[in-house]
Design an enzyme around this catalytic site. Structure first.
Site, PDB file in Angstrom:
ATOM      1  N   TYR A   1     -22.264   3.765 -24.046  1.00 56.50           N
ATOM      2  CA  TYR A   1     -21.439   2.667 -23.522  1.00 56.50           C
ATOM      3  C   TYR A   1     -22.335   1.488 -23.125  1.00 56.50           C
ATOM      4  CZ  TYR A   1     -17.221   0.560 -21.569  1.00 56.50           C
ATOM      5  OH  TYR A   1     -16.151  -0.273 -21.313  1.00 56.50           O
TER       6      TYR A   1
ATOM      7  N   SER B   1      -2.915  -0.813 -28.966  1.00 54.40           N
ATOM      8  CA  SER B   1      -3.608  -1.525 -27.892  1.00 54.40           C
ATOM      9  C   SER B   1      -3.042  -1.155 -26.525  1.00 54.40           C
ATOM     10  CB  SER B   1      -3.446  -3.045 -28.066  1.00 54.40           C
ATOM     11  OG  SER B   1      -4.183  -3.510 -29.172  1.00 54.40           O
TER      12      SER B   1
ATOM     13  N   GLN C   1      -6.232 -13.012 -30.016  1.00 51.49           N
ATOM     14  CA  GLN C   1      -7.556 -13.629 -30.096  1.00 51.49           C
ATOM     15  C   GLN C   1      -7.629 -14.774 -31.096  1.00 51.49           C
ATOM     16  OE1 GLN C   1     -10.598 -10.732 -30.914  1.00 51.49           O
ATOM     17  NE2 GLN C   1     -12.249 -12.237 -30.917  1.00 51.49           N
TER      18      GLN C   1
ATOM     19  N   ALA D   1     -18.531  -6.320 -26.910  1.00 51.15           N
ATOM     20  CA  ALA D   1     -19.995  -6.364 -26.970  1.00 51.15           C
ATOM     21  C   ALA D   1     -20.367  -6.176 -28.438  1.00 51.15           C
ATOM     22  CB  ALA D   1     -20.606  -5.252 -26.123  1.00 51.15           C
TER      23      ALA D   1
ATOM     24  N   ASP E   1      -8.953 -17.453 -27.569  1.00 48.56           N
ATOM     25  CA  ASP E   1     -10.280 -16.839 -27.649  1.00 48.56           C
ATOM     26  C   ASP E   1     -10.953 -17.088 -26.303  1.00 48.56           C
ATOM     27  OD1 ASP E   1     -12.974 -16.282 -27.937  1.00 48.56           O
ATOM     28  OD2 ASP E   1     -13.056 -16.947 -30.017  1.00 48.56           O
TER      29      ASP E   1
ATOM     30  N   ILE F   1      -9.037   6.222 -24.885  1.00 52.26           N
ATOM     31  CA  ILE F   1      -7.851   6.222 -25.756  1.00 52.26           C
ATOM     32  C   ILE F   1      -8.285   5.692 -27.119  1.00 52.26           C
ATOM     33  CG2 ILE F   1      -5.519   5.307 -26.110  1.00 52.26           C
ATOM     34  CD1 ILE F   1      -5.324   4.725 -23.148  1.00 52.26           C
ATOM     35  N   ARG F   2      -7.782   6.290 -28.189  1.00 51.99           N
ATOM     36  CA  ARG F   2      -8.139   5.805 -29.523  1.00 51.99           C
ATOM     37  C   ARG F   2      -7.385   4.501 -29.838  1.00 51.99           C
ATOM     38  NH1 ARG F   2     -10.932   7.150 -33.511  1.00 51.99           N
ATOM     39  NH2 ARG F   2     -11.401   9.249 -32.849  1.00 51.99           N
ATOM     40  N   THR F   3      -8.058   3.390 -29.643  1.00 46.99           N
ATOM     41  CA  THR F   3      -7.498   2.065 -29.953  1.00 46.99           C
ATOM     42  C   THR F   3      -8.416   1.410 -30.988  1.00 46.99           C
ATOM     43  OG1 THR F   3      -8.808   1.012 -28.236  1.00 46.99           O
ATOM     44  CG2 THR F   3      -6.621   1.795 -27.591  1.00 46.99           C
TER      45      THR F   3
ATOM     46  N   LYS G   1     -18.660  -3.964 -17.296  1.00 49.03           N
ATOM     47  CA  LYS G   1     -17.504  -3.453 -16.535  1.00 49.03           C
ATOM     48  C   LYS G   1     -17.804  -3.395 -15.037  1.00 49.03           C
ATOM     49  CE  LYS G   1     -14.385  -2.634 -19.809  1.00 49.03           C
ATOM     50  NZ  LYS G   1     -13.261  -3.557 -20.019  1.00 49.03           N
TER      51      LYS G   1
HETATM   52  P1  NAD Z   1      -7.989  -3.216 -28.410  1.00 48.02           P
HETATM   53  O1  NAD Z   1      -8.963  -3.398 -29.507  1.00 48.02           O
HETATM   54  O2  NAD Z   1      -6.602  -2.905 -28.774  1.00 48.02           O
HETATM   55  O3  NAD Z   1      -8.009  -4.474 -27.439  1.00 48.02           O
HETATM   56  C1  NAD Z   1      -9.156  -5.239 -27.202  1.00 48.02           C
HETATM   57  C2  NAD Z   1      -8.707  -6.671 -27.294  1.00 48.02           C
HETATM   58  O4  NAD Z   1      -9.761  -7.556 -26.952  1.00 48.02           O
HETATM   59  C3  NAD Z   1      -8.241  -7.063 -28.705  1.00 48.02           C
HETATM   60  O5  NAD Z   1      -6.927  -7.542 -28.638  1.00 48.02           O
HETATM   61  C4  NAD Z   1      -9.199  -8.164 -29.091  1.00 48.02           C
HETATM   62  O6  NAD Z   1      -8.595  -9.143 -29.902  1.00 48.02           O
HETATM   63  C5  NAD Z   1      -9.545  -8.705 -27.727  1.00 48.02           C
HETATM   64  N1  NAD Z   1     -10.730  -9.578 -27.713  1.00 48.02           N
HETATM   65  C6  NAD Z   1     -12.018  -9.286 -28.027  1.00 48.02           C
HETATM   66  N2  NAD Z   1     -12.774 -10.392 -27.964  1.00 48.02           N
HETATM   67  C7  NAD Z   1     -11.939 -11.410 -27.593  1.00 48.02           C
HETATM   68  C8  NAD Z   1     -12.112 -12.804 -27.362  1.00 48.02           C
HETATM   69  N3  NAD Z   1     -13.306 -13.413 -27.525  1.00 48.02           N
HETATM   70  N4  NAD Z   1     -11.031 -13.549 -26.994  1.00 48.02           N
HETATM   71  C9  NAD Z   1      -9.818 -12.961 -26.850  1.00 48.02           C
HETATM   72  N5  NAD Z   1      -9.592 -11.657 -27.048  1.00 48.02           N
HETATM   73  C10 NAD Z   1     -10.642 -10.896 -27.426  1.00 48.02           C
HETATM   74  O7  NAD Z   1      -8.609  -2.067 -27.469  1.00 48.02           O
HETATM   75  P2  NAD Z   1      -8.152  -1.511 -26.045  1.00 48.02           P
HETATM   76  O8  NAD Z   1      -8.829  -0.193 -25.927  1.00 48.02           O
HETATM   77  O9  NAD Z   1      -6.701  -1.622 -25.869  1.00 48.02           O
HETATM   78  O10 NAD Z   1      -8.913  -2.497 -25.039  1.00 48.02           O
HETATM   79  C11 NAD Z   1      -8.251  -3.206 -23.998  1.00 48.02           C
HETATM   80  C12 NAD Z   1      -9.056  -3.102 -22.709  1.00 48.02           C
HETATM   81  O11 NAD Z   1      -9.041  -1.759 -22.249  1.00 48.02           O
HETATM   82  C13 NAD Z   1     -10.538  -3.499 -22.831  1.00 48.02           C
HETATM   83  O12 NAD Z   1     -10.929  -4.207 -21.674  1.00 48.02           O
HETATM   84  C14 NAD Z   1     -11.222  -2.146 -22.843  1.00 48.02           C
HETATM   85  O13 NAD Z   1     -12.548  -2.249 -22.362  1.00 48.02           O
HETATM   86  C15 NAD Z   1     -10.344  -1.393 -21.893  1.00 48.02           C
HETATM   87  N6  NAD Z   1     -10.466   0.071 -21.930  1.00 48.02           N
HETATM   88  C16 NAD Z   1     -10.309   0.747 -23.107  1.00 48.02           C
HETATM   89  C17 NAD Z   1     -10.429   2.129 -23.110  1.00 48.02           C
HETATM   90  C18 NAD Z   1     -10.309   2.914 -24.383  1.00 48.02           C
HETATM   91  O14 NAD Z   1     -10.794   4.055 -24.434  1.00 48.02           O
HETATM   92  N7  NAD Z   1      -9.651   2.405 -25.407  1.00 48.02           N
HETATM   93  C19 NAD Z   1     -10.680   2.815 -21.911  1.00 48.02           C
HETATM   94  C20 NAD Z   1     -10.805   2.092 -20.732  1.00 48.02           C
HETATM   95  C21 NAD Z   1     -10.706   0.703 -20.749  1.00 48.02           C
HETATM   96  O1  0WE Z   2     -14.346  -0.654 -23.349  1.00 53.62           O
HETATM   97  C1  0WE Z   2     -14.313   0.061 -24.308  1.00 53.62           C
HETATM   98  C2  0WE Z   2     -14.719  -0.450 -25.683  1.00 53.62           C
HETATM   99  C3  0WE Z   2     -14.859  -1.936 -25.723  1.00 53.62           C
HETATM  100  C4  0WE Z   2     -15.542  -2.463 -26.964  1.00 53.62           C
HETATM  101  C5  0WE Z   2     -15.386  -1.892 -28.225  1.00 53.62           C
HETATM  102  C6  0WE Z   2     -16.031  -2.459 -29.308  1.00 53.62           C
HETATM  103  C7  0WE Z   2     -15.970  -1.875 -30.701  1.00 53.62           C
HETATM  104  C8  0WE Z   2     -16.146  -2.929 -31.765  1.00 53.62           C
HETATM  105  C9  0WE Z   2     -16.352  -3.543 -26.813  1.00 53.62           C
HETATM  106  N1  0WE Z   2     -16.991  -4.110 -27.876  1.00 53.62           N
HETATM  107  C10 0WE Z   2     -16.840  -3.590 -29.109  1.00 53.62           C
HETATM  108  N2  0WE Z   2     -17.503  -4.187 -30.144  1.00 53.62           N
HETATM  109  C11 0WE Z   2     -17.251  -3.882 -31.440  1.00 53.62           C
HETATM  110  O2  0WE Z   2     -17.909  -4.420 -32.356  1.00 53.62           O
HETATM  111  N3  0WE Z   2     -13.936   1.380 -24.142  1.00 53.62           N
HETATM  112  C12 0WE Z   2     -13.745   1.868 -22.803  1.00 53.62           C
HETATM  113  C13 0WE Z   2     -13.801   2.350 -25.251  1.00 53.62           C
HETATM  114  C14 0WE Z   2     -15.112   3.026 -25.419  1.00 53.62           C
HETATM  115  O3  0WE Z   2     -16.110   2.446 -26.111  1.00 53.62           O
HETATM  116  C15 0WE Z   2     -17.214   3.282 -26.035  1.00 53.62           C
HETATM  117  C16 0WE Z   2     -16.884   4.409 -25.287  1.00 53.62           C
HETATM  118  C17 0WE Z   2     -15.537   4.243 -24.873  1.00 53.62           C
HETATM  119  C18 0WE Z   2     -14.749   5.180 -24.029  1.00 53.62           C
HETATM  120  C19 0WE Z   2     -18.476   3.117 -26.583  1.00 53.62           C
HETATM  121  C20 0WE Z   2     -19.421   4.109 -26.370  1.00 53.62           C
HETATM  122  C21 0WE Z   2     -19.121   5.228 -25.621  1.00 53.62           C
HETATM  123  C22 0WE Z   2     -17.839   5.398 -25.069  1.00 53.62           C
END
Ligand code: NAD
Ligand code: 0WE
Length: 257
Positions: free
Chosen positions: A157, A19, A40, A95, A64, A193-195, A164
């Protein structure tokens, strides 16, 4: 000299060791901040507990953000735990999965739109409201995580892009509202990033490869690189920065082709 010595940081959104929130917690801990975490739900608590131990988190509370009572409960726990707070990191987004693939309008519906905006944008402002009384006279700092999809139409997206964009507008309005109290509000727009949130997104692997091939630095970024910028932005070193969206994307977003 660690630059977050004496700061108390609440970090929301740790779900696993990949994360972004965990990278931020590690960097802030390294710089001397005291750490509290939210997760969460009960199910995630088991996974997050050992990660909390790594950053010597003194509190792990469920929150939550889709539920007012849960937000109130978490911040009441935080208030009882240490009261005054310097830093809140919001790394939460959601979403419905079906809305994150295919044609934007085909996959869009009223409910998916509402959920995406509620969990991914509104919740940041709701958290700010809850922590505001605990940040008085503390030069507080709030930070959230965004993505380039807020500014550009990125395939799949979809509704998260609209959410966003709302989140980034929230950063500016919140910065304007809280500035007179000395509280700063910023976002990091991170490259892919692969999370956990990225796993299961169709075509994510090829997105990562394209981003790495195109970015100015010709590579992707790590959660530790996001963590370092987050630690800086939430420190007094960044005392003149508020309402800003800082891109940590290896220079992907500046490229024209
Ligand atoms: P992640 O899955 O590790 O973290 C997402 C978190 O959101 C999880 O801990 C999940 O429990 C929490 N969450 C979802 N619904 C919730 C709710 N109702 N109440 C409380 N928590 C809730 O993934 P991540 O990539 O570390 O995401 C963290 C942030 O970074 C997000 O805002 C994501 O949009 C943003 N982000 C991610 C990327 C990417 O490529 N991974 C890139 C840019 C921005
Ligand atoms: O913000 C995000 C992803 C946030 C996210 C991810 C999930 C997966 C599981 C929100 N909702 C959900 N719902 C689920 O059920 N990113 C920036 C990572 C991300 O997600 C993409 C991307 C990138 C980058 C989705 C489509 C295209 C590019």
């Amino acid at each position: 000299m660690p630059f977050l010595e004496g700061k108390r940081a609440l970090i929301m959104g740790v779900a696993g060791n990949r994360s972004i929130a965990f990278g931020i917690a590690r960097a802030m801990h390294r710089e001397g901040a005291k750490i509290a975490l939210t997760c969460q739900n009960e199910r995630l608590r088991q996974r997050v507990e050992p990660l909390g131990a790594e950053v010597q988190a003194s509190l792990l509370v469920e929150c939550d953000v889709g539920c007012d009572a849960s937000i109130d409960g978490a911040f009441e726990s935080l208030n009882n735990h240490w009261g005054e707070t310097d830093i809140v990191v919001h790394a939460v987004a959601f979403a419905p999965r079906e809305s994150l693939q295919g044609d934007y309008l085909e996959s869009l519906d009223r409910k998916a739109h509402a959920i995406a905006h509620d969990i991914s944008a509104y919740s940041f402002a709701a958290v700010a409201k809850a922590v505001r009384p605990m940040m008085q006279e503390r030069k507080g700092s709030l930070l959230t995580l965004s993505y380039l999809g807020a500014e550009r139409a990125i395939p799949n997206y979809n509704v998260m892009g609209a959410a966003k964009a709302s989140l980034e507008a929230n950063v500016r309005y919140m910065a304007a509202a809280l500035g007179p109290e000395g509280i700063r509000v910023n976002a990091i727009s991170a490259g892919p990033i692969r999370t956990l949130a990225a796993s299961g997104i169709t075509g994510f692997r090829s997105m990562l490869d394209t981003a790495a091939a195109t970015a100015a630095l010709r590579r992707n970024i790590t959660i530790d690189e996001v963590g370092n910028v987050a630690a800086f932005l939430c420190s007094d070193l960044a005392s003149g920065i508020t309402g800003e969206i800082v891109h940590v994307d290896a220079g992907f977003g500046i490229m024209g082709a």
